[in-house]
Every structure is written in structure tokens, then in C-alpha cells.
Design an enzyme around this catalytic site. Structure first.
Site, PDB file in Angstrom:
ATOM      1  CG  ASN A   1      -4.477   1.433  -7.745  1.00 46.47           C
ATOM      2  OD1 ASN A   1      -4.474   1.730  -8.927  1.00 46.47           O
ATOM      3  ND2 ASN A   1      -5.057   2.189  -6.822  1.00 46.47           N
ATOM      4  CG  HIS A  14      -9.739   5.410 -12.040  1.00 43.03           C
ATOM      5  ND1 HIS A  14      -9.441   6.220 -10.960  1.00 43.03           N
ATOM      6  CD2 HIS A  14     -10.832   5.948 -12.637  1.00 43.03           C
ATOM      7  CE1 HIS A  14     -10.316   7.215 -10.924  1.00 43.03           C
ATOM      8  NE2 HIS A  14     -11.168   7.070 -11.928  1.00 43.03           N
ATOM      9  CD  GLU A  16     -13.057   9.557 -13.093  1.00 45.06           C
ATOM     10  OE1 GLU A  16     -13.614   8.450 -13.273  1.00 45.06           O
ATOM     11  OE2 GLU A  16     -12.614   9.924 -11.994  1.00 45.06           O
TER      12      GLU A  16
HETATM   13  P1  CMP Z   1      -7.095   5.813  -8.524  1.00 44.29           P
HETATM   14  O1  CMP Z   1      -8.331   5.169  -8.036  1.00 44.29           O
HETATM   15  O2  CMP Z   1      -6.778   5.697  -9.977  1.00 44.29           O
HETATM   16  O3  CMP Z   1      -7.130   7.375  -8.151  1.00 44.29           O
HETATM   17  C1  CMP Z   1      -5.958   8.147  -7.989  1.00 44.29           C
HETATM   18  C2  CMP Z   1      -4.724   7.313  -7.941  1.00 44.29           C
HETATM   19  O4  CMP Z   1      -3.583   7.908  -7.393  1.00 44.29           O
HETATM   20  C3  CMP Z   1      -4.959   6.085  -7.068  1.00 44.29           C
HETATM   21  O5  CMP Z   1      -5.864   5.217  -7.704  1.00 44.29           O
HETATM   22  C4  CMP Z   1      -3.532   5.561  -6.937  1.00 44.29           C
HETATM   23  O6  CMP Z   1      -3.182   4.702  -7.984  1.00 44.29           O
HETATM   24  C5  CMP Z   1      -2.675   6.829  -7.110  1.00 44.29           C
HETATM   25  N1  CMP Z   1      -1.836   7.155  -5.949  1.00 44.29           N
HETATM   26  C6  CMP Z   1      -0.503   7.229  -5.968  1.00 44.29           C
HETATM   27  N2  CMP Z   1      -0.020   7.565  -4.779  1.00 44.29           N
HETATM   28  C7  CMP Z   1      -1.073   7.727  -3.969  1.00 44.29           C
HETATM   29  C8  CMP Z   1      -1.222   8.070  -2.599  1.00 44.29           C
HETATM   30  N3  CMP Z   1      -0.162   8.331  -1.813  1.00 44.29           N
HETATM   31  N4  CMP Z   1      -2.475   8.117  -2.100  1.00 44.29           N
HETATM   32  C9  CMP Z   1      -3.542   7.860  -2.891  1.00 44.29           C
HETATM   33  N5  CMP Z   1      -3.452   7.540  -4.204  1.00 44.29           N
HETATM   34  C10 CMP Z   1      -2.231   7.459  -4.722  1.00 44.29           C
END
Ligand code: CMP
Length: 147
Positions: free
Chosen positions: A123, A126, A137
Site C-alpha cells: 500500500n 507507512h 519506529e
Molecule cells: P501499514 O500502515 O504499514 O501497517 C501495517 C501493515 O500491514 C499495513 O500498512 C498493511 O500494509 C499490512 N497488512 C497486510 N494485511 C493486512 C490486513 N489484513 N489488515 C491490515 N493491514 C494489513
């Protein structure tokens, strides 16, 4: 003596963003950092690196019991990422609003995820969700803070 308006009561704080491997591979680093600079946030630290597995596990330790933890660590270590410490007014919440919802396909247009992708694990970016998360972090990403 008038009281300060609520918008004047916000404080300058720091937060961390990490452009994920998909964002770096797709050539979106400048687009993403540029949005924060144009908003008025100030770059305090910046580093490109490929995270080691232990470093990634520490960075994402809050998620270690989640079913997607293994996939998350495998993805974030799959290539170079760019971490940026940003400072500005109410930076944690401001940056989170600019980043958009975790599921990129649901993220609002105008947000980074809403404009630039469709992924979940991939996505694009972060961002720290609190000042406590930021401190954890930053230490995991950069090592010991300067000074
Ligand atoms: P981030 O903001 O980096 O924080 C944790 C990450 O887990 C989130 O973005 C997503 O990229 C990843 N992720 C993968 N699968 C899931 C899920 N089912 N629900 C939430 N986060 C997920």
C-alpha cells in the site's frame, strides 16, 4: 484577552513515513515526499535502505501476533525503502490524513494511497499512528536517535 482558537492549540511534532518497496520500485519517492514538502512539513531525517528481517520484525513488532505478520515482513524487506522523519504542526494526524486508508482501493481520492495504488500489503507508504509509535519506529529504522 481572547482565548486561543482550537486550531492554534496544535503542537509541532515529528512523525515517520516509509515509502514501501512497491512505491520505490514504481518511482513514486519524489511524488510522495513532494506532497509532504508542499504541505509545509519539514524533512528532518531521510534514508534509503533495505531493512533486514530482524529490523523489520522490530519495526512492525506491534503486529507480531497478526496473521499477516509474515507476509508483511517478507514484503517490507523485499527491496529498498525510503524513511523520512517529518516535523510540523500536528504532524502525526496530518500525515495520516494525507496517507489515507490502509486498504488502498478504499482510500479517498486526494490521499496518497487513494491516488497511487490498489494494494493492502503493497500500500505504497507507512506512517506512524502515534508519537509513541514514531519513537519506536524511528529507533528501529534509523538506530539510535542523533544527539
Ligand atoms: P501499514 O500502515 O504499514 O501497517 C501495517 C501493515 O500491514 C499495513 O500498512 C498493511 O500494509 C499490512 N497488512 C497486510 N494485511 C493486512 C490486513 N489484513 N489488515 C491490515 N493491514 C494489513
Amino acid at each position: 484577552m481572547g482565548e486561543e482558537a482550537p486550531e492554534e492549540m496544535s503542537t509541532t511534532e515529528e512523525t515517520l513515513i516509509v515509502v514501501k518497496p512497491d512505491g520505490v520500485r514504481r518511482g513514486l519517492v519524489g511524488e510522495i515526499i513532494g506532497r509532504f514538502e508542499r504541505k509545509g512539513l519539514v524533512i528532518r531525517r531521510l534514508r534509503m535502505q533495505t531493512l533486514s528481517k530482524p529490523q523489520a520484525e522490530e519495526f512492525y513488532s506491534v503486529h507480531k501476533e497478526k496473521p499477516f505478520f509474515g507476509e508483511l515482513v517478507a514484503f517490507i524487506t523485499s527491496g529498498p525503502v525510503v524513511g523520512v522523519v517529518l516535523s510540523g504542526r500536528d504532524a502525526v494526524a496530518t500525515v495520516r490524513r494525507m496517507v489515507g486508508a490502509t486498504k488502498s482501493w478504499e482510500a479517498a481520492s486526494g490521499t496518497i494511497r487513494g491516488d497511487l495504488g490498489l494494494g493492502l500489503t503493497d500500500n505504497t507508504i507507512h506512517a506512524s499512528d502515534s508519537s509513541e509509535s514514531f519513537e519506536h519506529e524511528e529507533a528501529a529504522f534509523f538506530g539510535k536517535a542523533p544527539g
